[in-house]
Design a protein around this motif. Structure first.
Motif, mmCIF file in Angstrom:
data_model
loop_
_atom_site.group_PDB
_atom_site.id
_atom_site.type_symbol
_atom_site.label_atom_id
_atom_site.label_comp_id
_atom_site.label_asym_id
_atom_site.label_seq_id
_atom_site.Cartn_x
_atom_site.Cartn_y
_atom_site.Cartn_z
ATOM 1 N N ASN A 90 9.653 8.023 1.435
ATOM 2 C CA ASN A 90 8.505 7.733 2.303
ATOM 3 C C ASN A 90 7.596 8.950 2.445
ATOM 4 O O ASN A 90 6.372 8.825 2.482
ATOM 5 C CB ASN A 90 8.989 7.250 3.665
ATOM 6 C CG ASN A 90 9.658 5.890 3.546
ATOM 7 O OD1 ASN A 90 9.211 5.049 2.769
ATOM 8 N ND2 ASN A 90 10.754 5.694 4.256
ATOM 9 N N THR A 137 0.975 3.437 -7.860
ATOM 10 C CA THR A 137 0.861 2.719 -6.580
ATOM 11 C C THR A 137 2.158 2.989 -5.828
ATOM 12 O O THR A 137 3.198 3.246 -6.443
ATOM 13 C CB THR A 137 0.719 1.185 -6.738
ATOM 14 O OG1 THR A 137 1.924 0.677 -7.337
ATOM 15 C CG2 THR A 137 -0.464 0.783 -7.593
ATOM 16 N N SER A 138 2.093 2.909 -4.484
ATOM 17 C CA SER A 138 3.305 3.187 -3.717
ATOM 18 C C SER A 138 4.381 2.134 -4.007
ATOM 19 O O SER A 138 5.571 2.441 -4.025
ATOM 20 C CB SER A 138 2.988 3.238 -2.226
ATOM 21 O OG SER A 138 2.434 2.023 -1.816
ATOM 22 N N TRP A 159 2.393 12.213 -9.357
ATOM 23 C CA TRP A 159 2.925 11.449 -8.218
ATOM 24 C C TRP A 159 4.428 11.585 -8.053
ATOM 25 O O TRP A 159 4.991 11.215 -7.034
ATOM 26 C CB TRP A 159 2.509 9.975 -8.297
ATOM 27 C CG TRP A 159 2.802 9.317 -9.618
ATOM 28 C CD1 TRP A 159 1.927 9.143 -10.651
ATOM 29 C CD2 TRP A 159 4.049 8.753 -10.057
ATOM 30 N NE1 TRP A 159 2.557 8.511 -11.705
ATOM 31 C CE2 TRP A 159 3.850 8.265 -11.363
ATOM 32 C CE3 TRP A 159 5.312 8.622 -9.479
ATOM 33 C CZ2 TRP A 159 4.852 7.648 -12.103
ATOM 34 C CZ3 TRP A 159 6.326 8.006 -10.216
ATOM 35 C CH2 TRP A 159 6.079 7.527 -11.517
ATOM 36 N N ILE A 184 5.456 9.124 -0.615
ATOM 37 C CA ILE A 184 4.386 8.123 -0.579
ATOM 38 C C ILE A 184 3.225 8.641 0.288
ATOM 39 O O ILE A 184 2.055 8.566 -0.108
ATOM 40 C CB ILE A 184 4.936 6.772 -0.077
ATOM 41 C CG1 ILE A 184 5.840 6.165 -1.165
ATOM 42 C CG2 ILE A 184 3.806 5.811 0.278
ATOM 43 C CD1 ILE A 184 6.616 4.946 -0.746
ATOM 44 N N ASN A 244 1.453 11.395 -1.608
ATOM 45 C CA ASN A 244 0.575 10.869 -2.653
ATOM 46 C C ASN A 244 -0.688 10.239 -2.076
ATOM 47 O O ASN A 244 -1.762 10.334 -2.666
ATOM 48 C CB ASN A 244 1.333 9.869 -3.530
ATOM 49 C CG ASN A 244 2.314 10.563 -4.458
ATOM 50 O OD1 ASN A 244 2.155 11.750 -4.761
ATOM 51 N ND2 ASN A 244 3.328 9.843 -4.896
ATOM 52 N N ASP A 245 -0.548 9.597 -0.906
ATOM 53 C CA ASP A 245 -1.742 9.043 -0.236
ATOM 54 C C ASP A 245 -2.730 10.159 0.058
ATOM 55 O O ASP A 245 -3.939 10.000 -0.110
ATOM 56 C CB ASP A 245 -1.349 8.365 1.089
ATOM 57 C CG ASP A 245 -0.712 6.994 0.836
ATOM 58 O OD1 ASP A 245 -0.826 6.504 -0.301
ATOM 59 O OD2 ASP A 245 -0.099 6.446 1.772
ATOM 60 N N LYS A 304 8.259 2.737 -5.141
ATOM 61 C CA LYS A 304 9.404 2.141 -4.441
ATOM 62 C C LYS A 304 10.296 1.383 -5.418
ATOM 63 O O LYS A 304 11.514 1.478 -5.366
ATOM 64 C CB LYS A 304 8.914 1.173 -3.363
ATOM 65 C CG LYS A 304 8.486 1.855 -2.076
ATOM 66 C CD LYS A 304 8.090 0.791 -1.059
ATOM 67 C CE LYS A 304 7.184 1.379 -0.009
ATOM 68 N NZ LYS A 304 6.418 0.372 0.723
#
Ligand code: ZN
Length: 280
Positions: free
Chosen positions: A228, A253-254, A204, A231, A234-235, A258
């Motif tokens: 961003n 996790t996002s 990630w 993120i 990674n999604d 962050k």
């Protein structure tokens, strides 16, 4: 580590075994505060080295997967007996709790946020004291560039597996400037949050980058827009069920990313890097 701040022994002792192997075998450094003696873990590693006639030049990552596992299991078995309880006692139970049956430790929440807030300075302090310790108790071993050795001891020797994986999803486009990279040799795997801060290689946090961007970014953090973009990236990766099963993706996790980005800034990574120009 999961959201409950629990860390399994397999993961803990694979890092431990790697660092120990690279110091004790690869750099031939004694790891005990008595000159002329060897620690028990050191003897475990030396036995494995002798059993398979492994030369000192071989770093932990270059050992076969089976051999790494054999070493990790032996180190784990030994450390369960004395290390987990000893450190727990020394710190009066304030840093972690542990369960030798279920094989995990659980960090104290306030200690964990303290570590995140001061991670960089804590890493420097730990490295400094480890180097001091090794210098003091190693009359024979090679103690030149000791701080550099300690700093790099957990670095992975190759990121090739990540390169292959990322290339199969995103072709060879630079994550930062967008350039299509023609030559395979021109693609670098870059740690989005600098390696010197995370000191780990997790999918990630890894992106493909052109040589120019990777070298110019170096040890710096990038602009928020790339956070961003990562993120979103990674999604996309997490829509693949086999990638969801990866250990590093399971703890991602996002929000965590962050937070980590903010902690990196708080730890002094304030010289923000941007690519010179962005295509498309
Ligand atoms: Zn680029």
């Amino acid at each position: 580590m999961n959201a409950q701040l629990e860390l399994g022994y397999d993961q803990l002792f694979s890092s431990f075994a790697k660092i120990y192997w690279n110091l004790v075998i690869h750099h031939d450094l004694n790891q005990i505060n008595v000159i002329g003696k060897k620690s028990e873990v050191q003897n475990i590693l030396l036995d494995v080295q002798t059993k398979y006639s492994i030369p000192n030049t071989v770093v932990f990552d270059k050992l076969s997967g089976e051999l790494q596992l054999e070493i990790i299991l032996k180190v784990k078995k030994r450390c369960k007996l004395n290390v987990m309880g000893a450190i727990y006692g020394d710190t009066k139970g304030t840093i972690y709790d542990f369960d030798n049956k279920k094989e995990y430790l659980k960090l104290n929440g306030s200690f964990y946020s303290f570590m995140q807030q001061f991670q960089r300075v804590l890493t420097y302090l730990t490295n400094y004291h480890l180097a001091m310790f090794l210098e003091k108790y190693n009359d024979q071993g090679d103690t030149t560039n000791l701080l550099l050795k300690v700093e790099n001891v957990s670095r992975r020797s190759s990121l090739a597996q990540f390169y292959q994986l990322l290339e199969s999803y995103f072709n060879r486009n630079c994550f930062y400037c967008g350039k299509a990279i023609k030559k395979k040799g021109g693609v670098h795997v870059d740690h989005f949050i600098p390696w010197s801060f995370v000191q780990a290689d997790q999918l990630w946090n890894l992106v493909l980058s052109c040589r120019g961007c990777n070298l110019s970014k170096s040890d710096r953090l990038t602009d928020n827009i790339y956070l961003n973009a990562l993120i979103d990236r990674n999604d996309k990766l997490l829509t693949n069920s086999s990638l969801q099963m990866r250990k590093d993706m399971q703890v991602y996790t996002s929000n965590k990313l962050k937070q980590l980005y903010q902690f990196t800034i708080d730890n002094g990574y304030t010289d923000i890097w941007r690519p010179q120009k962005r295509e498309n």
